[in-house]
Design a protein around this motif. Structure first.
Motif, PDB file in Angstrom:
ATOM      1  N   ALA A  69      -2.534  50.095  25.187  1.00  0.00           N
ATOM      2  CA  ALA A  69      -1.182  49.678  24.815  1.00  0.00           C
ATOM      3  C   ALA A  69      -0.328  49.435  26.057  1.00  0.00           C
ATOM      4  O   ALA A  69       0.459  48.479  26.096  1.00  0.00           O
ATOM      5  CB  ALA A  69      -0.534  50.732  23.923  1.00  0.00           C
ATOM      6  N   LYS A  70      -0.483  50.273  27.073  1.00  0.00           N
ATOM      7  CA  LYS A  70       0.270  50.074  28.309  1.00  0.00           C
ATOM      8  C   LYS A  70      -0.129  48.765  28.980  1.00  0.00           C
ATOM      9  O   LYS A  70       0.716  48.045  29.521  1.00  0.00           O
ATOM     10  CB  LYS A  70       0.038  51.249  29.264  1.00  0.00           C
ATOM     11  CG  LYS A  70       0.703  52.528  28.811  1.00  0.00           C
ATOM     12  CD  LYS A  70       0.405  53.664  29.757  1.00  0.00           C
ATOM     13  CE  LYS A  70       0.985  54.963  29.205  1.00  0.00           C
ATOM     14  NZ  LYS A  70       0.666  56.106  30.063  1.00  0.00           N
ATOM     15  N   ARG A  71      -1.428  48.432  28.927  1.00  0.00           N
ATOM     16  CA  ARG A  71      -1.895  47.186  29.513  1.00  0.00           C
ATOM     17  C   ARG A  71      -1.327  45.979  28.767  1.00  0.00           C
ATOM     18  O   ARG A  71      -0.925  44.989  29.375  1.00  0.00           O
ATOM     19  CB  ARG A  71      -3.423  47.121  29.504  1.00  0.00           C
ATOM     20  CG  ARG A  71      -3.968  45.890  30.193  1.00  0.00           C
ATOM     21  CD  ARG A  71      -5.496  45.862  30.307  1.00  0.00           C
ATOM     22  NE  ARG A  71      -6.228  46.624  29.333  1.00  0.00           N
ATOM     23  CZ  ARG A  71      -6.514  46.223  28.088  1.00  0.00           C
ATOM     24  NH1 ARG A  71      -6.087  45.062  27.663  1.00  0.00           N
ATOM     25  NH2 ARG A  71      -7.222  46.979  27.282  1.00  0.00           N
ATOM     26  N   VAL A  72      -1.235  46.067  27.443  1.00  0.00           N
ATOM     27  CA  VAL A  72      -0.668  44.978  26.645  1.00  0.00           C
ATOM     28  C   VAL A  72       0.792  44.747  27.020  1.00  0.00           C
ATOM     29  O   VAL A  72       1.227  43.604  27.217  1.00  0.00           O
ATOM     30  CB  VAL A  72      -0.809  45.285  25.137  1.00  0.00           C
ATOM     31  CG1 VAL A  72       0.017  44.345  24.296  1.00  0.00           C
ATOM     32  CG2 VAL A  72      -2.266  45.220  24.719  1.00  0.00           C
ATOM     33  N   ARG A  74       2.278  45.583  29.847  1.00  0.00           N
ATOM     34  CA  ARG A  74       2.313  45.070  31.225  1.00  0.00           C
ATOM     35  C   ARG A  74       1.948  43.586  31.271  1.00  0.00           C
ATOM     36  O   ARG A  74       2.584  42.798  31.989  1.00  0.00           O
ATOM     37  CB  ARG A  74       1.362  45.890  32.098  1.00  0.00           C
ATOM     38  CG  ARG A  74       1.499  45.635  33.563  1.00  0.00           C
ATOM     39  CD  ARG A  74       0.668  46.578  34.412  1.00  0.00           C
ATOM     40  NE  ARG A  74      -0.732  46.612  34.014  1.00  0.00           N
ATOM     41  CZ  ARG A  74      -1.343  47.685  33.484  1.00  0.00           C
ATOM     42  NH1 ARG A  74      -0.691  48.806  33.308  1.00  0.00           N
ATOM     43  NH2 ARG A  74      -2.613  47.636  33.140  1.00  0.00           N
ATOM     44  N   ASP A  75       0.957  43.175  30.470  1.00  0.00           N
ATOM     45  CA  ASP A  75       0.563  41.771  30.425  1.00  0.00           C
ATOM     46  C   ASP A  75       1.658  40.906  29.819  1.00  0.00           C
ATOM     47  O   ASP A  75       1.885  39.777  30.260  1.00  0.00           O
ATOM     48  CB  ASP A  75      -0.735  41.601  29.636  1.00  0.00           C
ATOM     49  CG  ASP A  75      -1.941  42.192  30.343  1.00  0.00           C
ATOM     50  OD1 ASP A  75      -1.834  42.484  31.562  1.00  0.00           O
ATOM     51  OD2 ASP A  75      -2.981  42.375  29.685  1.00  0.00           O
ATOM     52  N   ASN A  76       2.350  41.424  28.802  1.00  0.00           N
ATOM     53  CA  ASN A  76       3.444  40.663  28.197  1.00  0.00           C
ATOM     54  C   ASN A  76       4.577  40.444  29.191  1.00  0.00           C
ATOM     55  O   ASN A  76       5.143  39.353  29.266  1.00  0.00           O
ATOM     56  CB  ASN A  76       3.970  41.380  26.950  1.00  0.00           C
ATOM     57  CG  ASN A  76       3.004  41.290  25.795  1.00  0.00           C
ATOM     58  OD1 ASN A  76       2.137  40.422  25.766  1.00  0.00           O
ATOM     59  ND2 ASN A  76       3.144  42.188  24.842  1.00  0.00           N
ATOM     60  N   ILE A  77       4.907  41.482  29.955  1.00  0.00           N
ATOM     61  CA  ILE A  77       5.967  41.346  30.951  1.00  0.00           C
ATOM     62  C   ILE A  77       5.536  40.381  32.052  1.00  0.00           C
ATOM     63  O   ILE A  77       6.316  39.544  32.513  1.00  0.00           O
ATOM     64  CB  ILE A  77       6.362  42.721  31.519  1.00  0.00           C
ATOM     65  CG1 ILE A  77       7.043  43.550  30.428  1.00  0.00           C
ATOM     66  CG2 ILE A  77       7.284  42.578  32.722  1.00  0.00           C
ATOM     67  CD1 ILE A  77       7.327  44.975  30.811  1.00  0.00           C
ATOM     68  N   ARG A  87      14.272  36.743  30.436  1.00  0.00           N
ATOM     69  CA  ARG A  87      13.830  38.136  30.345  1.00  0.00           C
ATOM     70  C   ARG A  87      12.876  38.494  31.478  1.00  0.00           C
ATOM     71  O   ARG A  87      12.914  39.600  32.020  1.00  0.00           O
ATOM     72  CB  ARG A  87      13.148  38.389  28.997  1.00  0.00           C
ATOM     73  CG  ARG A  87      14.123  38.504  27.855  1.00  0.00           C
ATOM     74  CD  ARG A  87      13.426  38.587  26.514  1.00  0.00           C
ATOM     75  NE  ARG A  87      12.394  39.593  26.489  1.00  0.00           N
ATOM     76  CZ  ARG A  87      11.363  39.570  25.636  1.00  0.00           C
ATOM     77  NH1 ARG A  87      11.247  38.587  24.767  1.00  0.00           N
ATOM     78  NH2 ARG A  87      10.462  40.523  25.652  1.00  0.00           N
ATOM     79  N   GLY A  88      11.997  37.555  31.840  1.00  0.00           N
ATOM     80  CA  GLY A  88      11.071  37.810  32.936  1.00  0.00           C
ATOM     81  C   GLY A  88      11.779  37.988  34.264  1.00  0.00           C
ATOM     82  O   GLY A  88      11.422  38.850  35.063  1.00  0.00           O
TER      83      GLY A  88
END
Length: 119
Positions: A69-72, A74-77, A87-88
């Motif tokens: 979940a943390k990787r997801v 981080r990938d979204n950001i 937002r980025g």
């Protein structure tokens, strides 16, 4: 001690609280899991039979929790940053992302977004 998905929990810890301690698993999901396995909301981990503990571990292993979940997130950001969205850019600068005030209280946002600025 009861071993669930790589974490040791004490015998007197509530099952609901133990489930909520996993990253990306909140109160609603914990209640749904308790209902699925007919576990009372105030049940302690030590009172669970080993068969139920094994079933809980199997259920949690199929879910996207902890590092996945943390990787997801981080990938979204990172995706937002690469696209150059508003937002980025806010994440990259370590500023509040969701419309909070920046005149006075940005210290917590700077602290929380600090990891995202590296890289």
């Amino acid at each position: 001690m009861v071993f669930i998905l790589g974490v040791n929990f004490g015998e007197h810890k509530l099952v609901r609280k133990a489930l909520e301690s996993f990253y990306a698993l909140g109160p609603q999901t914990a209640r749904r899991i308790l209902a699925k396995y007919t576990i009372h909301p105030t049940a302690k981990i030590g009172s669970l039979p080993p068969k139920t503990v094994t079933a809980l571990t199997a259920e949690l292993s199929t879910m996207t929790i902890e590092n996945d979940a943390k990787r997801v997130v981080r990938d979204n950001i990172a995706r937002l940053r690469d696209m150059g969205t508003y937002r980025g850019r806010r994440h990259a600068m370590g500023l509040p992302v969701r419309g909070q005030r920046t005149r006075n209280q940005t210290e917590s946002a700077r602290r929380l977004n600090q990891i995202e600025r590296r890289g």
